[in-house]
Design an enzyme around this catalytic site. Structure first.
Site, PDB file in Angstrom:
ATOM      1  N   GLY A  46      80.231  43.039 -19.263  1.00 10.79           N
ATOM      2  CA  GLY A  46      79.584  42.727 -20.533  1.00 10.79           C
ATOM      3  C   GLY A  46      78.132  42.306 -20.334  1.00 10.79           C
TER       4      GLY A  46
ATOM      5  N   GLN B 136      84.108  30.217  -8.362  1.00 12.27           N
ATOM      6  CA  GLN B 136      82.850  30.351  -9.110  1.00 12.27           C
ATOM      7  C   GLN B 136      82.554  29.140  -9.969  1.00 12.27           C
ATOM      8  OE1 GLN B 136      84.285  34.023 -11.169  1.00 12.27           O
ATOM      9  NE2 GLN B 136      83.249  33.195 -12.955  1.00 12.27           N
TER      10      GLN B 136
ATOM     11  N   LEU C  63      91.117  35.640 -23.939  1.00  7.15           N
ATOM     12  CA  LEU C  63      90.424  36.856 -24.354  1.00  7.15           C
ATOM     13  C   LEU C  63      89.986  36.800 -25.814  1.00  7.15           C
ATOM     14  CD1 LEU C  63      92.693  39.467 -22.552  1.00  7.15           C
ATOM     15  CD2 LEU C  63      90.610  38.363 -21.724  1.00  7.15           C
TER      16      LEU C  63
ATOM     17  N   ASP D 240      76.910  38.450 -19.957  1.00  5.75           N
ATOM     18  CA  ASP D 240      76.639  37.791 -18.669  1.00  5.75           C
ATOM     19  C   ASP D 240      75.692  38.688 -17.873  1.00  5.75           C
ATOM     20  OD1 ASP D 240      78.583  35.419 -18.784  1.00  5.75           O
ATOM     21  OD2 ASP D 240      79.797  37.132 -19.385  1.00  5.75           O
TER      22      ASP D 240
ATOM     23  N   HIS E 257      85.914  40.825 -24.792  1.00 10.82           N
ATOM     24  CA  HIS E 257      86.748  41.405 -23.730  1.00 10.82           C
ATOM     25  C   HIS E 257      87.442  42.677 -24.237  1.00 10.82           C
ATOM     26  CE1 HIS E 257      86.981  36.942 -22.672  1.00 10.82           C
ATOM     27  NE2 HIS E 257      86.524  37.455 -21.542  1.00 10.82           N
TER      28      HIS E 257
ATOM     29  N   MET F 181      80.145  35.936 -28.519  1.00 12.10           N
ATOM     30  CA  MET F 181      81.525  35.507 -28.277  1.00 12.10           C
ATOM     31  C   MET F 181      81.664  35.039 -26.832  1.00 12.10           C
ATOM     32  SD  MET F 181      83.996  37.992 -30.352  1.00 12.10           S
ATOM     33  CE  MET F 181      83.734  38.255 -32.099  1.00 12.10           C
ATOM     34  N   SER F 182      82.389  33.948 -26.644  1.00 17.99           N
ATOM     35  CA  SER F 182      82.601  33.387 -25.309  1.00 17.99           C
ATOM     36  C   SER F 182      83.868  32.540 -25.346  1.00 17.99           C
ATOM     37  CB  SER F 182      81.411  32.491 -24.929  1.00 17.99           C
ATOM     38  OG  SER F 182      81.754  31.661 -23.834  1.00 17.99           O
ATOM     39  N   SER F 183      84.620  32.584 -24.257  1.00 18.54           N
ATOM     40  CA  SER F 183      85.818  31.733 -24.194  1.00 18.54           C
ATOM     41  C   SER F 183      85.422  30.270 -24.328  1.00 18.54           C
ATOM     42  CB  SER F 183      86.544  31.952 -22.867  1.00 18.54           C
ATOM     43  OG  SER F 183      86.782  33.337 -22.672  1.00 18.54           O
ATOM     44  N   ARG F 184      84.199  29.918 -23.917  1.00 17.39           N
ATOM     45  CA  ARG F 184      83.750  28.521 -23.950  1.00 17.39           C
ATOM     46  C   ARG F 184      83.386  28.067 -25.366  1.00 17.39           C
ATOM     47  NH1 ARG F 184      81.698  29.751 -18.463  1.00 17.39           N
ATOM     48  NH2 ARG F 184      82.770  28.322 -17.050  1.00 17.39           N
TER      49      ARG F 184
HETATM   50  P1  AMP Z   1      84.854  36.294 -18.489  1.00 13.73           P
HETATM   51  O1  AMP Z   1      86.276  36.290 -18.939  1.00 13.73           O
HETATM   52  O2  AMP Z   1      83.997  35.297 -19.164  1.00 13.73           O
HETATM   53  O3  AMP Z   1      84.739  36.269 -16.979  1.00 13.73           O
HETATM   54  O4  AMP Z   1      84.281  37.709 -18.925  1.00 13.73           O
HETATM   55  C1  AMP Z   1      84.869  38.912 -18.510  1.00 13.73           C
HETATM   56  C2  AMP Z   1      83.981  40.073 -18.895  1.00 13.73           C
HETATM   57  O5  AMP Z   1      83.812  40.098 -20.311  1.00 13.73           O
HETATM   58  C3  AMP Z   1      82.572  39.966 -18.300  1.00 13.73           C
HETATM   59  O6  AMP Z   1      82.127  41.251 -17.895  1.00 13.73           O
HETATM   60  C4  AMP Z   1      81.776  39.441 -19.460  1.00 13.73           C
HETATM   61  O7  AMP Z   1      80.399  39.766 -19.398  1.00 13.73           O
HETATM   62  C5  AMP Z   1      82.448  40.149 -20.607  1.00 13.73           C
HETATM   63  N1  AMP Z   1      82.167  39.453 -21.878  1.00 13.73           N
HETATM   64  C6  AMP Z   1      82.352  38.129 -22.138  1.00 13.73           C
HETATM   65  N2  AMP Z   1      81.921  37.835 -23.385  1.00 13.73           N
HETATM   66  C7  AMP Z   1      81.447  38.994 -23.913  1.00 13.73           C
HETATM   67  C8  AMP Z   1      80.854  39.348 -25.166  1.00 13.73           C
HETATM   68  N3  AMP Z   1      80.657  38.441 -26.126  1.00 13.73           N
HETATM   69  N4  AMP Z   1      80.479  40.633 -25.354  1.00 13.73           N
HETATM   70  C9  AMP Z   1      80.652  41.559 -24.365  1.00 13.73           C
HETATM   71  N5  AMP Z   1      81.224  41.293 -23.173  1.00 13.73           N
HETATM   72  C10 AMP Z   1      81.605  40.033 -22.942  1.00 13.73           C
END
Ligand code: AMP
Length: 279
Positions: free
Chosen positions: A144, A58, A30, A147, A34, A181-184
């Site tokens: 978010g 997925q 996170l 995506d 998130h 922001m991204s986990s990747r």
């Molecule tokens: P994930 O853990 O990547 O599956 O993301 C979980 C949720 O968090 C999804 O609805 C994503 O679109 C949202 N999310 C991920 N990164 C961001 C971000 N930088 N800003 C807003 N929401 C995000």
């Protein structure tokens, strides 16, 4: 914060939350994006429930399922601090036990852009989110904008299958230099991290060219000229914000969408263009 790791315990946990209850599905690792979703759920609802599940369905066979960052203890601490009331973190064997066979296919909307590059990705997303919604039964689903295609696909699935939940999409949370922001982002080395914000700047350049009346070809060229030379563009396009159909001009709510590779890491981003007063 309450915790459950079986479907049965999660049903009971979520059913006891104060209503309205907002739900945030995640894959963990996170970050502030998130946590903004959790805060939004706390502001708009009486309680916030979260799931953490790295969904094997997925990921493509050559993708990063095994390498995807996982840190459940750190995530639990961050969720508690952000005010989450309940967390469901099941093992894959509970979500997909032996004999599991039913999937949710969102159809053509899930086959373009991310769905073209990642065949089966949105079937995996729609399947897991449908199952999570059946388990959690929230009043509001928080997603978010980062995506964007996922949000459009899930709105379609929820409408088509008459799942009784409202969808709220929260704006993309960015680093100070504009990188979404991204986990990747954790995969990027220092040199890649330094140039990765050029993806966002490229999308802004494409938007500005289209807003100035330029053609899509010119706008794409503008985007590619701003993307760092070490980044490999995958697609740059403008789409209708509610259908994800490509558009030529920005005469309605639209998204400038893009994907690029920095080394082995694929990043996606988008810039919304809301027609004045419509949002
Ligand atoms: P994930 O853990 O990547 O599956 O993301 C979980 C949720 O968090 C999804 O609805 C994503 O679109 C949202 N999310 C991920 N990164 C961001 C971000 N930088 N800003 C807003 N929401 C995000």
């Amino acid at each position: 914060m309450q915790y459950a790791d079986t479907i049965e315990a999660a049903r009971a946990m979520f059913a006891a939350l104060p209503r309205p209850f907002g739900f945030i599905p995640t894959m963990g690792a996170l970050h502030e994006g998130h946590l903004q979703l959790v805060r939004a759920a706390r502001e708009r609802c009486a309680s916030a429930g979260v799931s953490i599940f790295v969904n094997p369905l997925q990921f493509g066979p050559q993708e990063d399922f095994a390498a995807y960052p996982r840190d459940i203890e750190r995530d639990r601490t961050a969720l508690s601090a952000a005010g989450a009331n309940a967390l469901f973190a099941p093992p894959a064997s509970s979500m997909y036990p032996q004999g599991f066979s039913t999937t949710v296919d969102p159809g053509p909307i899930g086959t373009t852009f991310e769905g073209a590059v990642r065949p089966g990705h949105f079937r995996g997303v729609a399947t897991v989110v449908t199952k999570l919604l059946h388990i959690a039964a929230p009043d509001v689903l928080f997603l978010g904008q980062k995506d964007a295609q996922q949000a459009v696909v899930l709105r379609r699935t929820i409408a088509d299958l008459a799942i009784p939940v409202e969808v709220v999409v929260i704006p993309t949370v960015r680093e100070a230099d504009g990188l979404a922001m991204s986990s990747r982002n954790a995969y990027l080395d220092a040199a890649q991290r330094a140039v990765a914000p050029s993806l966002h700047r490229a999308l802004e350049a494409m938007r500005d060219e289209l807003l100035a009346g330029g053609s899509k070809t010119r706008a794409r060229a503008a985007a590619e000229s701003v993307l760092a030379t070490s980044g490999a563009p995958e697609y740059f396009d403008a789409v209708d914000a509610s259908t994800f159909e490509p558009v030529e001009r920005l005469d309605r709510d639209a998204l400038i969408v893009g994907a690029a590779r920095f080394g082995a890491t694929r990043l996606i981003d988008n810039v919304p263009v809301w027609v004045r007063g419509s949002r």
